[in-house]
Design a protein around this motif. Sequence first.
Motif, PDB file in Angstrom:
ATOM      1  N   GLU A  37       0.819  -1.129   0.093  1.00 39.58           N
ATOM      2  CA  GLU A  37      -0.259   0.067   0.038  1.00 39.58           C
ATOM      3  C   GLU A  37       1.000   1.306  -0.198  1.00 39.58           C
ATOM      4  O   GLU A  37       1.630   1.299   0.949  1.00 39.58           O
ATOM      5  CB  GLU A  37      -0.747   0.085   1.307  1.00 39.58           C
ATOM      6  CG  GLU A  37      -2.240   0.635   1.200  1.00 39.58           C
ATOM      7  CD  GLU A  37      -3.091   0.251   0.110  1.00 39.58           C
ATOM      8  OE1 GLU A  37      -3.639   1.276  -0.408  1.00 39.58           O
ATOM      9  OE2 GLU A  37      -3.204  -0.882  -0.173  1.00 39.58           O
ATOM     10  N   VAL A  39       2.061   4.944   0.928  1.00 38.79           N
ATOM     11  CA  VAL A  39       1.658   5.903   1.989  1.00 38.79           C
ATOM     12  C   VAL A  39       2.783   7.200   1.743  1.00 38.79           C
ATOM     13  O   VAL A  39       3.567   7.090   0.889  1.00 38.79           O
ATOM     14  CB  VAL A  39       2.054   5.469   3.327  1.00 38.79           C
ATOM     15  CG1 VAL A  39       1.054   3.995   3.698  1.00 38.79           C
ATOM     16  CG2 VAL A  39       3.470   4.774   3.516  1.00 38.79           C
ATOM     17  N   GLU A  40       2.297   8.291   2.233  1.00 36.53           N
ATOM     18  CA  GLU A  40       3.102   9.385   2.435  1.00 36.53           C
ATOM     19  C   GLU A  40       4.323   9.298   3.003  1.00 36.53           C
ATOM     20  O   GLU A  40       4.734   8.372   3.793  1.00 36.53           O
ATOM     21  CB  GLU A  40       2.310  10.555   3.095  1.00 36.53           C
ATOM     22  CG  GLU A  40       1.126  11.460   2.243  1.00 36.53           C
ATOM     23  CD  GLU A  40       0.849  12.655   3.037  1.00 36.53           C
ATOM     24  OE1 GLU A  40       1.147  13.827   2.715  1.00 36.53           O
ATOM     25  OE2 GLU A  40      -0.132  12.382   3.910  1.00 36.53           O
ATOM     26  N   GLN A 343       5.593   7.873  15.632  1.00 39.85           N
ATOM     27  CA  GLN A 343       4.392   7.393  16.544  1.00 39.85           C
ATOM     28  C   GLN A 343       5.093   6.798  18.038  1.00 39.85           C
ATOM     29  O   GLN A 343       6.295   6.499  18.030  1.00 39.85           O
ATOM     30  CB  GLN A 343       4.209   6.124  15.498  1.00 39.85           C
ATOM     31  CG  GLN A 343       5.171   5.095  15.224  1.00 39.85           C
ATOM     32  CD  GLN A 343       4.813   4.002  14.436  1.00 39.85           C
ATOM     33  OE1 GLN A 343       3.573   3.629  14.552  1.00 39.85           O
ATOM     34  NE2 GLN A 343       5.733   3.431  13.696  1.00 39.85           N
ATOM     35  N   LEU A 387       4.910   7.480   6.426  1.00 44.56           N
ATOM     36  CA  LEU A 387       3.767   7.766   7.412  1.00 44.56           C
ATOM     37  C   LEU A 387       3.091   6.761   7.810  1.00 44.56           C
ATOM     38  O   LEU A 387       2.492   5.751   7.129  1.00 44.56           O
ATOM     39  CB  LEU A 387       2.646   8.544   6.598  1.00 44.56           C
ATOM     40  CG  LEU A 387       1.635   9.219   7.497  1.00 44.56           C
ATOM     41  CD1 LEU A 387       2.167  10.044   8.731  1.00 44.56           C
ATOM     42  CD2 LEU A 387       0.509   9.680   6.595  1.00 44.56           C
ATOM     43  N   SER A 389       0.571   3.651   9.075  1.00 46.55           N
ATOM     44  CA  SER A 389      -1.011   3.687   8.537  1.00 46.55           C
ATOM     45  C   SER A 389      -1.665   2.791   9.558  1.00 46.55           C
ATOM     46  O   SER A 389      -1.167   1.574   9.419  1.00 46.55           O
ATOM     47  CB  SER A 389      -0.976   3.427   7.367  1.00 46.55           C
ATOM     48  OG  SER A 389      -0.326   4.223   6.332  1.00 46.55           O
ATOM     49  N   LEU A 392      -2.178  -1.401   8.884  1.00 39.48           N
ATOM     50  CA  LEU A 392      -1.164  -2.085   7.642  1.00 39.48           C
ATOM     51  C   LEU A 392      -0.024  -2.200   8.774  1.00 39.48           C
ATOM     52  O   LEU A 392       0.706  -1.342   9.448  1.00 39.48           O
ATOM     53  CB  LEU A 392      -0.967  -0.729   6.736  1.00 39.48           C
ATOM     54  CG  LEU A 392      -2.330  -0.548   5.698  1.00 39.48           C
ATOM     55  CD1 LEU A 392      -1.940   0.573   4.808  1.00 39.48           C
ATOM     56  CD2 LEU A 392      -2.712  -1.881   5.079  1.00 39.48           C
ATOM     57  N   ASN A 394       4.116  -3.021   8.789  1.00 45.81           N
ATOM     58  CA  ASN A 394       5.160  -2.265   8.285  1.00 45.81           C
ATOM     59  C   ASN A 394       5.514  -2.869   6.759  1.00 45.81           C
ATOM     60  O   ASN A 394       6.171  -2.408   5.963  1.00 45.81           O
ATOM     61  CB  ASN A 394       6.114  -2.170   9.163  1.00 45.81           C
ATOM     62  CG  ASN A 394       5.878  -1.073  10.455  1.00 45.81           C
ATOM     63  OD1 ASN A 394       4.906  -0.351  10.235  1.00 45.81           O
ATOM     64  ND2 ASN A 394       6.583  -1.336  11.499  1.00 45.81           N
ATOM     65  N   ILE A 397       3.898  -1.495   3.315  1.00 43.78           N
ATOM     66  CA  ILE A 397       3.433  -0.170   2.817  1.00 43.78           C
ATOM     67  C   ILE A 397       4.915   0.007   2.147  1.00 43.78           C
ATOM     68  O   ILE A 397       6.051  -0.414   2.349  1.00 43.78           O
ATOM     69  CB  ILE A 397       3.354   0.626   4.274  1.00 43.78           C
ATOM     70  CG1 ILE A 397       4.695   0.520   4.826  1.00 43.78           C
ATOM     71  CG2 ILE A 397       2.161   0.609   4.676  1.00 43.78           C
ATOM     72  CD1 ILE A 397       4.410   1.814   6.381  1.00 43.78           C
TER      73      ILE A 397
END
Length: 411
Positions: A37, A39-40, A343, A387, A389, A392, A394, A397
Amino acid sequence: MDWFRSFFWGSRIRKSLTIVVIVLILAAIWRFGLRKEPVEYYTVRPVDLRYTVLASGSVSYPVPFEVVAPVAGEIERIYPAAGDTVRQGAPIVQFDNRRELQNLTIARENLRTARLRVESILKEEIPRLEAQVKQVRIALEQAEAELERTRQLAETGSVTRQALEAAETEYRLARNRLEQAEIALRGMRTATLSEARAQVGISEAQVELAKRNLNELSIAAPFTAVVSEIFLREGRQVQPGLPIMILIEVHNWVMESAVDQNELPFLEIGSPSSVALDPYPRELLDARLTWIAPNVNEETGTVQVRLEIVENRPFIKYGMTGNVEIIAERFSDILAVPVRFIQPENGRAAILVWQDGRAEQRTVSYRAVGNRWAILDSVPAGTRLLLPSPGLDNTDIRPGEEASDRADQPL
């Protein structure tokens, strides 16, 4: 024909194998790459940060000062015109004061008379009574001596009984005259002098009252100010409390705002600031923080602050609302990232670093700058952060679009 058939079928087998290999490769890419996926991401680089405290407020000072009629009377003269600047203490309004001037003249004359009376008592009447007492005492001593001599002569028969009685009478009269003179002197020194001095005090109070009444008819500027409006004209009869004009003190405008109590650690007296008033949002005015309230509003959790607008623009008016921006802290050429790329992880802070085609979690220490940015320790420039998510793993992504966070925006 056999060789042709063999070549034809062999070519088809090679093509089929090639297709199978391509499909397997695409499947592997989908499984291990494209299936991830996007992500930013943000690339760590040196930035300039400016942490600002934002709030809204209104212009609260100088407060328009209303000049009102202190007494009933006729306005004789209004000195300034609307828009004029008047110095502190300069006359601005004069009422008809002829009667008050006459009253002051009478009061001063009464005071002069009362003081002359005290002076007369001290310099003339008391010395005169003292001299009189002295003379009467001498006469008493003489009468006493004459009485003693007459008594001695009466014992030898040298004088008649009538002569002795006359000496005794003269002695009693002299003693009475001394008592009366002393009573008069004591009365002059106490009651008469006290009454005269009390009259001086009364006359002084009357003079002060007359002065005050006279001064009330002349209004002076309480501070250096600009005449904003004039409501009345010369010759107008007014009653006490009727507004005459509005003054605006010559002073930098002050904006008062309420900021969140959590911003207190970043606020310092003198911090550079800016103000944008609602009617003129494009006019950014320089200001500085001049006051922080000593207490926090328990109901709102905010603290009042005041900012002095150092630019005196003619469009600024008392009561205007607007927004303030207080520059609390500046950082130049610092490695910082948007705080949303950090995070919490088991009581510490973690980041996702994209390296060697995969996301790797690392524990870091950082310092928050406002609510949107953080300064990282031990993270080199050029590091690409992903970023986090929710939902999801790690491993699922990969970098997508680069984050658009800008360090030059207020924090």
